[in-house]
Design a protein around this motif. Structure first.
Motif, short mmCIF file in Angstrom:
data_model
loop_
_atom_site.label_atom_id
_atom_site.label_comp_id
_atom_site.label_asym_id
_atom_site.label_seq_id
_atom_site.Cartn_x
_atom_site.Cartn_y
_atom_site.Cartn_z
N LYS A 37 0.83 -1.21 0.00
CA LYS A 37 0.00 0.00 0.00
C LYS A 37 0.86 1.26 0.00
O LYS A 37 0.44 2.32 -0.47
N THR A 38 2.07 1.13 0.53
CA THR A 38 3.01 2.26 0.55
C THR A 38 3.68 2.47 -0.80
O THR A 38 4.42 3.44 -0.99
N GLU A 40 5.81 0.24 -2.01
CA GLU A 40 7.01 -0.58 -2.03
C GLU A 40 6.78 -1.84 -2.86
O GLU A 40 5.74 -2.50 -2.72
#
Length: 336
Positions: A37-38, A40
């Motif tokens: 979700k970030t 990454e």
């Protein structure tokens, strides 16, 4: 030649090895799942909420030669299923060639029927990989070489004795004085013979009898349970798998009883299950060499008895040669 059409992909079994091979080749590792979700990237398959494995390859592989780096080490079933789903995803994404690089090939111990009502697990795994769509398999030190014959696709069975030979020459030249190469059982004598040829050292073997259920019994009629002269010698035990450590420890004890002054071990695959480290600490073994074919936990890597011999450059070179259609005969376990 350029490696522009080569792609690397990995399961979760040994990401450090996969990243190191990618760095050695100068080829980025493909993403194997949706990003975090970030934002990454995820370089190994993820999981659905119910625990099923989720694969979504992040880069195009159409018309590419893809090498999947995945040992089928514990948890064996998860890692095998990841590998099968990665192969299937690549096939459906129109990859030109899919090569499964399996440094440690699990389910290899049952390579034949030793008694009634048992499976031949290694053959079943070969069938699963071929059904999924593998074009080629690269592996290191199979438990039994005949497993290659279970596949109808090319299998490159790589040998690590040159790596152990070079490592010992560079880091432990003191071992070479009065060195004997030994196998912990008759079945692995061919493996010890290869390393013995490199060191120009004599051979020994610890004689065992394996019962119908796989339990091991020493044969009391053999003096010191060892064939070969080890009295006053340094002995290097050679085996393919270190699981619980029981086989190595029993062999080391038998060698010391037969007069060996020092005993070391070199094993291609270090599983280190259960209380293996504690068992090794209580044993006569002075040092244990293993490769990084399996992602070793930090406790193992830092243990004073254990030294890790890297297969990164070895596997990277094999992948490069296969991609460029160059010979890898020197790497193959054809025997001495």
């Amino acid at each position: 030649m350029s490696l522009e059409n080569l792609r690397l992909l990995a399961g979760s079994s040994n990401l450090p090895l996969a990243f190191a091979i990618a760095k050695e080749l100068g080829v980025p590792l493909c993403e194997a799942d949706q990003p975090e979700k970030t934002g990454e990237p995820r370089y190994a398959p993820g999981r659905f909420p119910d625990g099923e494995i989720r694969v979504q390859i992040g880069q195009t592989v159409r018309g590419k030669d893809v090498f999947i780096i995945q040992s089928t080490s514990p948890p064996v079933n998860d890692h095998l299923m990841e590998l099968l789903l990665l192969v299937d995803a690549l096939r459906r994404a129109s990859a030109r060639m899919v090569c499964a690089v399996i440094p440690y090939f699990g389910y290899a111990r049952q390579d034949r029927k030793k008694t009634g009502r048992v499976p031949i697990s290694a053959r079943l795994v070969a069938n699963l990989l071929e059904t999924a769509g593998v074009d080629r398999v690269v592996t290191i030190e199979l438990h039994a070489g005949q497993i290659q014959g279970f596949f109808n696709v090319p299998v490159d069975h790589l040998r690590v004795d040159p790596l152990f030979h070079r490592y010992i020459l560079e880091h432990h030249p003191e071992w070479l004085d009065n060195l004997v190469i030994a196998s912990p059982d008759l079945g692995g004598l061919w493996r010890a013979r290869r390393l013995g040829k490199l060191f120009k050292s004599p051979l020994a073997v610890v004689v065992t009898y394996r019962g119908s259920r796989g339990e091991k019994e020493r044969i009391p009629e053999v003096d010191h349970q060892v064939i070969g002269d080890v009295r006053g010698k340094r002995v290097l035990l050679v085996d393919d798998i270190l699981a619980t450590g029981g086989t190595l420890v029993e062999a080391a004890e038998a060698l010391v009883e037969a007069g060996a002054t020092e005993v070391y071990a070199a094993c291609a695959h270090g599983l280190f299950v259960g209380e293996s480290l504690a068992l090794l600490e209580r044993s006569p073994l002075r040092r244990v060499l293993v490769t990084d074919s399996i992602n070793l936990r930090e406790e193992v890597r830092r243990h004073p008895l254990v030294e890790v011999v890297s297969v990164v450059q070895f596997l990277a070179d094999a992948i490069r040669r296969i991609y460029l259609n160059e010979s890898i005969t020197d790497f193959l376990a054809y025997g001495p």
